[in-house]
Design a protein around this motif. Structure first.
Motif, PDB file in Angstrom:
ATOM      1  N   LYS A   1       2.691 -21.707 -37.168  1.00 30.88           N
ATOM      2  CA  LYS A   1       2.792 -21.508 -38.621  1.00 30.88           C
ATOM      3  C   LYS A   1       2.570 -22.821 -39.366  1.00 30.88           C
ATOM      4  N   ASN A   2       2.651 -22.729 -40.692  1.00 37.63           N
ATOM      5  CA  ASN A   2       2.420 -23.913 -41.521  1.00 37.63           C
ATOM      6  C   ASN A   2       3.629 -24.847 -41.499  1.00 37.63           C
ATOM      7  N   TRP A   3       3.345 -26.132 -41.341  1.00 36.60           N
ATOM      8  CA  TRP A   3       4.423 -27.123 -41.345  1.00 36.60           C
ATOM      9  C   TRP A   3       4.028 -28.324 -42.192  1.00 36.60           C
ATOM     10  N   ASN A   4       5.020 -28.822 -42.962  1.00 36.22           N
ATOM     11  CA  ASN A   4       4.834 -30.062 -43.725  1.00 36.22           C
ATOM     12  C   ASN A   4       5.590 -31.189 -43.046  1.00 36.22           C
ATOM     13  N   ILE A   5       4.852 -32.167 -42.566  1.00 35.65           N
ATOM     14  CA  ILE A   5       5.489 -33.301 -41.871  1.00 35.65           C
ATOM     15  C   ILE A   5       5.234 -34.566 -42.677  1.00 35.65           C
ATOM     16  N   MET A   6       6.297 -35.332 -42.909  1.00 36.45           N
ATOM     17  CA  MET A   6       6.122 -36.595 -43.638  1.00 36.45           C
ATOM     18  C   MET A   6       6.148 -37.771 -42.677  1.00 36.45           C
ATOM     19  N   GLU A   7       5.080 -38.588 -42.716  1.00 38.18           N
ATOM     20  CA  GLU A   7       5.160 -39.869 -42.022  1.00 38.18           C
ATOM     21  C   GLU A   7       5.702 -40.845 -43.058  1.00 38.18           C
ATOM     22  N   ILE A   8       6.754 -41.547 -42.692  1.00 38.69           N
ATOM     23  CA  ILE A   8       7.480 -42.329 -43.698  1.00 38.69           C
ATOM     24  C   ILE A   8       6.772 -43.634 -44.024  1.00 38.69           C
ATOM     25  N   CYS A   9       6.189 -44.244 -43.008  1.00 33.43           N
ATOM     26  CA  CYS A   9       5.724 -45.621 -43.179  1.00 33.43           C
ATOM     27  C   CYS A   9       4.263 -45.703 -43.629  1.00 33.43           C
ATOM     28  N   GLY A  10       3.998 -46.640 -44.510  1.00 27.61           N
ATOM     29  CA  GLY A  10       2.635 -46.866 -44.989  1.00 27.61           C
ATOM     30  C   GLY A  10       1.687 -47.262 -43.875  1.00 27.61           C
ATOM     31  N   GLY A  11       2.219 -47.963 -42.865  1.00 26.51           N
ATOM     32  CA  GLY A  11       1.395 -48.347 -41.719  1.00 26.51           C
ATOM     33  C   GLY A  11       0.900 -47.111 -40.976  1.00 26.51           C
ATOM     34  N   GLN A  12       1.747 -46.097 -40.920  1.00 26.82           N
ATOM     35  CA  GLN A  12       1.348 -44.839 -40.270  1.00 26.82           C
ATOM     36  C   GLN A  12       0.294 -44.120 -41.117  1.00 26.82           C
ATOM     37  N   THR A  13       0.508 -44.097 -42.427  1.00 33.13           N
ATOM     38  CA  THR A  13      -0.472 -43.468 -43.332  1.00 33.13           C
ATOM     39  C   THR A  13      -1.840 -44.117 -43.135  1.00 33.13           C
ATOM     40  N   HIS A  14      -1.815 -45.449 -43.087  1.00 31.15           N
ATOM     41  CA  HIS A  14      -3.038 -46.214 -42.927  1.00 31.15           C
ATOM     42  C   HIS A  14      -3.766 -45.819 -41.633  1.00 31.15           C
ATOM     43  N   SER A  15      -3.013 -45.745 -40.522  1.00 29.03           N
ATOM     44  CA  SER A  15      -3.615 -45.363 -39.234  1.00 29.03           C
ATOM     45  C   SER A  15      -4.171 -43.944 -39.283  1.00 29.03           C
ATOM     46  N   ILE A  16      -3.430 -43.039 -39.896  1.00 26.21           N
ATOM     47  CA  ILE A  16      -3.845 -41.630 -39.970  1.00 26.21           C
ATOM     48  C   ILE A  16      -5.203 -41.529 -40.657  1.00 26.21           C
TER      49      ILE A  16
ATOM     50  N   GLU B   1      -2.792 -25.807 -40.141  1.00 26.10           N
ATOM     51  CA  GLU B   1      -1.391 -25.462 -40.423  1.00 26.10           C
ATOM     52  C   GLU B   1      -0.531 -26.703 -40.675  1.00 26.10           C
ATOM     53  N   ILE B   2      -0.981 -27.861 -40.176  1.00 28.61           N
ATOM     54  CA  ILE B   2      -0.147 -29.063 -40.332  1.00 28.61           C
ATOM     55  C   ILE B   2      -0.600 -29.845 -41.560  1.00 28.61           C
ATOM     56  N   ASN B   3       0.356 -30.019 -42.481  1.00 31.85           N
ATOM     57  CA  ASN B   3       0.080 -30.798 -43.677  1.00 31.85           C
ATOM     58  C   ASN B   3       0.874 -32.099 -43.589  1.00 31.85           C
ATOM     59  N   LEU B   4       0.157 -33.207 -43.571  1.00 31.04           N
ATOM     60  CA  LEU B   4       0.853 -34.490 -43.513  1.00 31.04           C
ATOM     61  C   LEU B   4       1.145 -34.972 -44.932  1.00 31.04           C
ATOM     62  N   ILE B   5       2.395 -35.299 -45.171  1.00 35.29           N
ATOM     63  CA  ILE B   5       2.804 -35.808 -46.481  1.00 35.29           C
ATOM     64  C   ILE B   5       3.078 -37.298 -46.309  1.00 35.29           C
ATOM     65  N   HIS B   6       2.505 -38.085 -47.198  1.00 37.04           N
ATOM     66  CA  HIS B   6       2.595 -39.538 -47.023  1.00 37.04           C
ATOM     67  C   HIS B   6       3.827 -40.078 -47.739  1.00 37.04           C
ATOM     68  N   GLY B   7       4.719 -40.667 -46.977  1.00 33.75           N
ATOM     69  CA  GLY B   7       6.021 -41.078 -47.501  1.00 33.75           C
ATOM     70  C   GLY B   7       6.015 -42.403 -48.245  1.00 33.75           C
ATOM     71  N   PRO B   8       7.210 -42.846 -48.649  1.00 35.25           N
ATOM     72  CA  PRO B   8       7.329 -44.004 -49.529  1.00 35.25           C
ATOM     73  C   PRO B   8       7.406 -45.344 -48.810  1.00 35.25           C
ATOM     74  N   GLY B   9       7.024 -45.392 -47.524  1.00 40.27           N
ATOM     75  CA  GLY B   9       7.283 -46.588 -46.735  1.00 40.27           C
ATOM     76  C   GLY B   9       6.274 -47.708 -46.831  1.00 40.27           C
ATOM     77  N   CYS B  10       5.873 -48.060 -48.022  1.00 41.16           N
ATOM     78  CA  CYS B  10       5.026 -49.236 -48.196  1.00 41.16           C
ATOM     79  C   CYS B  10       5.769 -50.220 -49.085  1.00 41.16           C
ATOM     80  N   PRO B  11       6.286 -51.309 -48.499  1.00 38.95           N
ATOM     81  CA  PRO B  11       7.153 -52.206 -49.272  1.00 38.95           C
ATOM     82  C   PRO B  11       6.453 -52.834 -50.473  1.00 38.95           C
TER      83      PRO B  11
END
Lengths: 364, 362
Positions: free
Chosen positions: A26-41, A53-63
């Protein structure tokens, strides 16, 4: 120094991607917290390889992104002082304040230096007793221990010309703020591996329990992220809500006790404003009264004030995962890395900047 | 003066006039901000057919001879670095720019700007290094200039060299010749020069054995030319690295270039240090590497020649020119694009850096 290629292996990545595809129902919303992870993704196009089905939500982890504009203005005010050597990590230099940025202050002839460690700034202070040395202490729990150590060293060495402009933030309170929001869509979390090297993950166990949400402590390489997503999906599909550690080569449950000791010696918890999100209770570190002579805001007599940011910028919604960068009307036109209107476009790890860098032209 | 100011005020140049009242380091970083400075100010006033080509040098005809002419300034810190020094860099850099035009480099000028207090012994080392580099590349310094500035008005030594070379009649190397189906070759591994410089700067305590790739490219280019391969375009990788070089050519030739990340070689140590500092090796400086655009039928032959070089172990075919791209972006024509196929097989944009790469927090 083989520590990268193994975690970028395309064959292993393919197997993980296939496994994720097999497990998702089914559909899932997953948040990667860190900006470094967002960058890699975005850099490796991981989002494109995942099932729809997988929606990645980009979290606030960029200092860099979440440092309030008022703090940048204070940094600029301090740095625009003939008697000051202002030291900072490199990526803070381009972040725009209300009117200018530190790179332009440097261009005007003021002494703004990139350092690679706060201890370098302490050494500069020792070599330049006639100057005031100010270090811009920003970041999450990852950079808090070295920044605390620098103050501790300065104190031990009796340096009177070293201070820090502190804008430290902590991850868990921001995560709780997002999960508490009535608009919350996040169902699974990839916790920031590097933050957990210091903090461990006991505090995430409380989050998993209280919010009934799976948390996977995850690294930053493509295979780390894919494995983190896979572990998260397994929990979601099986209705499990616990903390798992994907990044076990670097993270222990108890974290780095020694690092936290020095951090707790110098810093204490405070309320902190996050650029794009607003003030979050107990979400930052400030310098303890015992060490207040190392607080640049006190030494330079800077008062608190509040600045209204661009209304067109939707970084607050993006940092909370409510919209994607491309959903913002000014993304890529009025707002670009050369002319950022807000938090998430300023650092290369900000979600908007990463989208712009790796995807923008494709989306035209 | 007033007139010039009026003209400048009228120029529709939002980036320069509104955002930058003064020059910042980003204006020399080899990225978009520098590109804008060149396009929107320098070329605005100094436009002509030669400079508008934005090649590494200009090729012009005089008395039946085709000559290539180029100039470059060297302001590197530190002036002595692992694998080279500012003297040989100043010769090789200009020799390489001439080579990228398909020219045989002949004569160079040498302009020295010395700072008061600069150690004579160091100057001697640099001049000897210039001499050796000239001998190695077969060029002569035939004119020069020396100036001294007050202490604090320079940084030990700045060097400018200009160079002239001769281009054979049948050689035509230029971004405008890049066409669909061309294969892109890279002459070696990337990022060594930038990282060698970074790690020797005084405020970085890395112990590293990385040496700069600083080297002359005239011999290898001559070999390629003599082999009969029709080279469409050459570009040496300098500031801004491979990413900037590819984007400059994509933009000038108005093409889409597709590059495969897996074929771009970066040695382990460079990779590791880039990771620590948050740099992308694709944007790190080089001083002895180049890319070549050739027809598909010539690619294998060109690669064989590159690999036979002493430092050619890591030479590779990194991509192809996909098509003439003329997308419309925000009402403006998109002039060229570089697509990078990642190791996971996904495609992403390889954009030009905005300003300089800045080391990140964590």
């Amino acid at each position: 120094m083989k520590f990268l290629d193994e975690y970028r292996d395309s064959e292993k990545a393919k197997k993980l991607i296939e496994a994720i595809h097999r497990r998702v129902s089914k559909n899932w919303n997953i948040m990667e917290i860190c900006g470094g992870q967002t960058h890699s993704i975005l850099k490796y196009g991981i989002d494109e390889l995942l099932p729809k089905e997988i929606n990645l939500i980009h979290g606030p982890g960029c200092p860099v992104c979440v440092t309030p504009i008022e703090k940048i203005d204070k940094a600029i005010e301090i740095a625009s002082n003939q008697n000051v050597i202002f030291c900072s990590y490199g990526d803070m230099l381009r972040v725009p304040g209300s009117h200018t940025d530190l790179l332009k202050i440097k261009a005007q002839g003021f002494d703004v230096r990139i350092v690679y460690s706060p201890v370098d700034a302490v050494n500069i202070a020792k070599k330049n007793p006639e100057k005031e040395i100010v270090f811009f202490a920003v970041g999450f729990e990852t950079t808090a221990p070295p920044n605390a150590l620098a103050i501790f060293m300065a104190h031990q060495q009796g340096l009177i010309n070293f201070t820090e402009l502190v804008s430290h933030v902590c991850v868990p309170p921001a995560i709780k703020a997002i999960l508490d929001s009535i608009n919350n869509r996040v169902q699974g979390l990839l916790a920031a591996g590097h933050v957990c090297t210091v903090m461990g993950f006991k505090e995430y166990e409380d989050i998993a329990k209280r919010y009934k949400i799976p948390v996977v402590v995850t690294g930053f390489e493509p295979l780390d992220i894919l494995q983190g997503i896979y572990m998260c999906i397994l929990q979601l599909e099986n209705d499990i809500n616990i903390v798992e550690n994907q990044y076990s080569r670097a993270v222990k449950r108890e974290g780095n006790v020694k690092a936290r000791e020095i951090m707790n010696e110098v810093f204490e918890i405070c309320d902190r404003k996050w650029r794009g999100i607003g003030e979050i209770k107990d979400s930052g570190f400030k310098i303890k009264v015992k060490y207040e002579e190392y607080d640049a805001e006190i030494k330079f007599g800077l008062e608190d004030y509040s600045i209204e940011e661009s209304k067109e910028c939707k970084s607050g919604l993006i940092l909370q995962g409510l919209i994607k960068p491309v959903d913002c009307s000014v993304f890529g036109n009025k707002c670009t890395p050369e002319h950022p209107l807000g938090a998430t476009m300023v650092s290369s790890e900000g979600a908007c900047s990463a989208y712009y860098l790796y995807k923008e032209k494709k989306l035209q | 003066m007033e007139e010039v100011k009026n003209i400048i005020d009228k120029l529709s140049c939002p980036l320069l006039v509104n955002d930058y009242e003064t020059i910042t380091m980003s204006h020399g970083g080899g990225g978009k901000i520098m590109g804008n400075l060149i396009d929107k100010m320098i070329l605005q006033f100094l436009s002509n057919d030669f400079i508008n080509e934005k090649h590494d040098g200009a090729v012009f005809l005089t008395d039946g001879h085709r000559l290539a002419f180029t100039t470059d300034s060297y302001v590197i810190n530190p002036i002595f670095f692992p694998g080279g020094d500012i003297g040989e860099l100043a010769v090789y850099g200009t020799v390489n720019d001439l080579s990228m035009c398909g020219a045989k480099p002949l004569y160079l000028s040498l302009g020295l700007i010395l700072e008061e207090g600069f150690v004579i012994k160091d100057l001697e080392k640099i001049i000897i290094s210039v001499k050796n580099a000239c001998e190695r590349t077969g060029v002569k310094i035939i004119t020069g200039d020396t100036k001294v500035v007050e202490k604090g008005k320079g940084d030990k030594i700045f060097i400018n060299t200009a160079g002239i070379g001769i281009v054979k009649d049948d050689i035509n190397i230029s971004p405008s010749r890049v066409e669909e189906g061309d294969v892109v070759l890279l002459s070696g591994d990337i990022g060594r020069h930038g990282i060698a410089i970074m790690t020797t700067r005084e405020n970085l305590d890395f112990e590293s054995k990385i040496k700069s790739d600083c080297a002359p490219l005239n011999d290898i280019v001559q070999k390629l030319l003599e082999s009969g391969i029709d080279i469409h375009c050459l570009r040496d990788l300098t500031r801004g690295g491979l990413g900037s070089a590819l984007n400059e050519i994509a933009s000038k030739a108005k093409v889409e270039i597709e590059i495969n990340e897996i074929h771009i070689n970066v040695i382990e140590e460079v990779k590791g240090i880039c990771e620590i500092l948050g740099f992308d090796p694709l944007n790190v400086a080089n001083e002895g590497r180049f890319i070549a655009f050739v027809k598909k039928k010539d690619a294998a032959k060109a690669l064989k020649i590159l690999k036979e070089e002493e430092d050619g172990k890591y030479a590779s075919i990194i991509g192809v020119v996909k098509k003439k791209s003329l997308k419309i972006e925000n009402g403006k024509k998109e002039n060229g694009i570089v697509i990078l196929k990642s190791i996971l097989g996904t495609n992403r944009i390889l954009d030009m850096l905005s300003g300089e790469q800045l080391p990140r927090i964590c």
